[in-house]
Design a protein around this motif. Sequence first.
Motif, short mmCIF file in Angstrom:
data_model
loop_
_atom_site.label_atom_id
_atom_site.label_comp_id
_atom_site.label_asym_id
_atom_site.label_seq_id
_atom_site.Cartn_x
_atom_site.Cartn_y
_atom_site.Cartn_z
N LEU A 157 0.86 -1.14 0.04
CA LEU A 157 0.16 -0.08 -0.07
C LEU A 157 0.88 1.21 0.15
CD1 LEU A 157 -2.68 -0.95 2.98
CD2 LEU A 157 -3.05 -0.94 0.39
N VAL A 158 0.51 2.06 -0.82
CA VAL A 158 1.22 3.48 -0.79
C VAL A 158 0.42 4.40 0.24
CG1 VAL A 158 1.64 5.56 -1.67
CG2 VAL A 158 2.09 3.65 -3.10
N LEU A 159 0.89 4.87 1.51
CA LEU A 159 0.15 5.51 2.46
C LEU A 159 0.68 6.78 2.64
CD1 LEU A 159 -1.28 4.84 5.02
CD2 LEU A 159 1.00 4.48 6.38
N ASP A 160 -0.39 7.87 2.96
CA ASP A 160 -0.21 9.06 3.00
C ASP A 160 -1.14 9.57 4.21
OD1 ASP A 160 1.16 11.56 2.78
OD2 ASP A 160 -0.74 12.28 1.71
N VAL A 161 -0.37 10.10 5.25
CA VAL A 161 -1.05 10.63 6.32
C VAL A 161 -1.03 12.25 6.38
CG1 VAL A 161 -0.96 8.51 7.58
CG2 VAL A 161 0.51 10.37 8.25
N GLU A 162 -1.87 13.09 6.68
CA GLU A 162 -1.74 14.35 7.26
C GLU A 162 -2.33 14.75 8.60
OE1 GLU A 162 -0.46 16.19 5.18
OE2 GLU A 162 -0.58 15.13 3.32
N GLY A 163 -1.66 15.40 9.26
CA GLY A 163 -1.85 15.85 10.74
C GLY A 163 -2.10 17.26 10.90
N ASN A 164 -2.58 17.72 12.19
CA ASN A 164 -3.07 18.86 12.43
C ASN A 164 -1.93 20.00 12.81
OD1 ASN A 164 -2.32 17.84 15.15
ND2 ASN A 164 -4.11 18.77 15.95
N ARG B 183 -7.52 18.32 18.65
CA ARG B 183 -7.17 19.67 18.68
C ARG B 183 -7.24 20.44 17.43
NH1 ARG B 183 -1.27 18.01 20.69
NH2 ARG B 183 -2.04 16.44 19.36
N PRO B 184 -7.09 21.86 17.33
CA PRO B 184 -7.33 22.48 16.15
C PRO B 184 -6.45 22.32 14.88
CG PRO B 184 -7.89 23.84 17.86
CD PRO B 184 -7.19 22.74 18.50
N VAL B 185 -6.69 22.29 13.86
CA VAL B 185 -5.75 22.32 12.84
C VAL B 185 -4.79 23.84 12.85
CG1 VAL B 185 -5.28 22.07 10.45
CG2 VAL B 185 -7.15 20.87 11.43
N THR B 186 -3.58 23.76 12.69
CA THR B 186 -3.04 24.90 12.75
C THR B 186 -2.90 25.55 11.37
OG1 THR B 186 -0.62 23.83 12.09
CG2 THR B 186 -1.25 23.97 14.60
N GLN B 187 -2.61 27.01 11.36
CA GLN B 187 -2.77 27.56 9.97
C GLN B 187 -1.44 27.05 9.30
OE1 GLN B 187 -2.38 31.44 10.72
NE2 GLN B 187 -4.72 31.82 11.46
N TRP B 188 -0.59 26.62 9.69
CA TRP B 188 0.83 26.29 8.98
C TRP B 188 0.17 24.82 8.22
CZ3 TRP B 188 3.08 21.56 9.47
CH2 TRP B 188 4.16 21.27 8.90
N THR C 176 -2.83 23.69 7.79
CA THR C 176 -3.77 24.11 6.47
C THR C 176 -3.02 24.45 5.03
OG1 THR C 176 -5.48 24.56 8.06
CG2 THR C 176 -5.48 25.41 5.85
N ARG C 177 -1.92 25.38 5.33
CA ARG C 177 -1.28 25.77 4.25
C ARG C 177 -0.63 24.56 3.55
NH1 ARG C 177 -0.18 30.05 7.54
NH2 ARG C 177 2.08 29.28 8.10
N VAL C 178 -0.25 23.52 4.30
CA VAL C 178 0.52 22.21 3.69
C VAL C 178 -0.29 21.33 3.14
CG1 VAL C 178 1.76 20.35 4.26
CG2 VAL C 178 2.34 22.29 5.41
#
Length: 143
Positions: free
Chosen positions: A10-17, A51-56, A58-60
């Motif tokens: 599996l090609v995996l990708d995760v995104e964080g807050n 916890r809230p997503v940071t502005q940084w 969100t830009r990523v």
Amino acid sequence: MIFSTWPALLVLDVEGNGTAPPDLVEVAALPIRDGRPDKTTARAWLTRPNRPVTQWATRVHGLSNSDLADKPAWSEIAEEVHGFLGTAWICAHNADTDYRVVLARLPSWQPAGVLALFAWPERPSRAWTATAWMTSSSTSSPT
């Protein structure tokens, strides 16, 4: 190359807050079958972080708090994600981090191994090239 002999991958990708440690906001997995991406069985999950997503962040990745407000909490999708990931090998751009972040949220997850991708600067295309394998029993970064 005889792709039918490849193990599940599996090609995996995760995104964080954007916090440390991160709360997951997205997990995506693309199966590789017969040496090709199988888009028909790919999966992606959005999840509302604690916890809230940071502005940084969100830009990523482009995901904002309002985008995730109505998404399920991690506890609501964890079992489904774990079932899909199973024991396949995973391949990821930032494999060491992605592996550790998912493992922290799915402690019983045991992928067969992790294929880490690193930049190959000498290539004119600056293509991503698989350069290191590490087994799931190793949590150290490849050198």
